[in-house]
Design a protein around this motif. Structure first.
Motif, PDB file in Angstrom:
ATOM      1  N   ALA A 161      72.760  -3.633  62.872  1.00 47.84           N
ATOM      2  CA  ALA A 161      72.673  -2.964  61.316  1.00 47.84           C
ATOM      3  C   ALA A 161      71.905  -4.456  60.354  1.00 47.84           C
ATOM      4  N   GLU A 162      72.385  -5.581  60.829  1.00 52.22           N
ATOM      5  CA  GLU A 162      71.051  -7.040  59.957  1.00 52.22           C
ATOM      6  C   GLU A 162      69.855  -6.360  60.068  1.00 52.22           C
ATOM      7  N   ARG A 163      69.783  -6.039  61.105  1.00 53.68           N
ATOM      8  CA  ARG A 163      68.153  -6.147  61.915  1.00 53.68           C
ATOM      9  C   ARG A 163      67.527  -4.918  60.650  1.00 53.68           C
ATOM     10  N   LEU A 164      68.252  -3.909  60.633  1.00 50.28           N
ATOM     11  CA  LEU A 164      67.912  -2.690  59.814  1.00 50.28           C
ATOM     12  C   LEU A 164      67.770  -3.024  58.440  1.00 50.28           C
ATOM     13  N   ALA A 165      68.707  -3.382  58.283  1.00 49.59           N
ATOM     14  CA  ALA A 165      68.698  -4.086  56.791  1.00 49.59           C
ATOM     15  C   ALA A 165      67.335  -4.492  56.063  1.00 49.59           C
ATOM     16  N   ASP A 166      67.009  -5.621  57.223  1.00 49.75           N
ATOM     17  CA  ASP A 166      66.474  -6.550  56.797  1.00 49.75           C
ATOM     18  C   ASP A 166      64.724  -5.827  57.247  1.00 49.75           C
ATOM     19  N   GLU A 167      64.418  -4.541  57.539  1.00 47.29           N
ATOM     20  CA  GLU A 167      63.890  -3.813  57.877  1.00 47.29           C
ATOM     21  C   GLU A 167      63.246  -3.010  57.079  1.00 47.29           C
ATOM     22  N   ILE A 168      64.561  -2.794  56.395  1.00 48.23           N
ATOM     23  CA  ILE A 168      64.869  -1.805  54.931  1.00 48.23           C
ATOM     24  C   ILE A 168      65.103  -2.303  53.547  1.00 48.23           C
ATOM     25  N   GLY A 177      72.273   2.417  47.381  1.00 46.38           N
ATOM     26  CA  GLY A 177      71.023   3.308  46.970  1.00 46.38           C
ATOM     27  C   GLY A 177      70.131   2.982  48.165  1.00 46.38           C
ATOM     28  N   ALA A 178      69.524   2.257  48.558  1.00 45.72           N
ATOM     29  CA  ALA A 178      68.738   1.742  49.686  1.00 45.72           C
ATOM     30  C   ALA A 178      69.124   3.061  51.458  1.00 45.72           C
ATOM     31  N   LEU A 179      70.331   3.385  50.955  1.00 43.71           N
ATOM     32  CA  LEU A 179      70.478   3.515  51.885  1.00 43.71           C
ATOM     33  C   LEU A 179      70.379   5.548  51.734  1.00 43.71           C
TER      34      LEU A 179
END
Length: 183
Positions: A161-168, A177-179
């Motif tokens: 989840a942290e990797r995905l948050a950094d990625e997007i 909003g981002a999701l």
């Protein structure tokens, strides 16, 4: 904002890190006597201290939330319903146990579950049913206990989840909003 008394959790964190009160007080920039008062629930856990704890130890702020205590209280109420009905245990006693001695409360719940399972097995054997279920629980209980034992934290999923948050490019406060945009 309501006051958060988390003395037992604060003490558990300190003991797990093998720190004295003086050591932890030094890390947090507070006096040992102030830390002692927080550990004994004479003073609430303040936001600045909570922020220093999360920064210094990488502890999720939820570790100090009362949700854990609420769940433990509900489990204790269910397990000790008969004792409560007979007025042998008060709601205040349960709250104190869950808040001040969560480890003891969890052991008590585990002993109660084992007692219940043994009683059911004994009753089954006496009736000639002799179920081979052993200590099996319902799927709901198994899943609930799995997440409860892990305090709702699964390392691999958290890292992903942290990797995905950094990625997007998700920043704190902009998660929904981002999701939504991503989906």
């Amino acid at each position: 904002m309501s006051k958060t008394y988390a003395g037992a959790r604060l003490r558990r964190l300190r003991e797990e890190r093998r720190m004295s009160q003086a050591d932890l007080a030094r890390v947090l920039g507070i006096s040992p006597s102030y830390l002692n008062q927080m550990e004994h629930d004479s003073r609430p856990l303040t936001v600045p201290v909570l922020l220093r704890l999360t920064e210094a130890f990488g502890v999720d702020p939820g570790f100090f939330s009362e949700r854990d205590t609420t769940r433990l209280m509900a489990d204790l109420r269910e397990a000790l319903a008969g004792e409560i009905t007979e007025a042998r245990i008060s709601a205040a006693d349960l709250r104190d146990l869950a808040t001040r001695l969560p480890g003891v409360a969890k052991v008590l719940l585990d002993l109660g579950r084992r007692n219940q399972q043994l009683s059911e097995r004994l009753a089954g054997a006496a009736d000639g049913r002799d179920r081979d279920r052993g200590t099996a629980s319902s799927p709901h209980e198994e899943i609930r206990d799995f997440f409860y034992r892990r305090q709702n934290y699964l390392h691999d999923i958290d890292v992903a989840a942290e990797r995905l948050a950094d990625e997007i490019g998700i920043r704190p406060g902009e998660v929904i909003g981002a999701l939504t945009a991503r989906l």
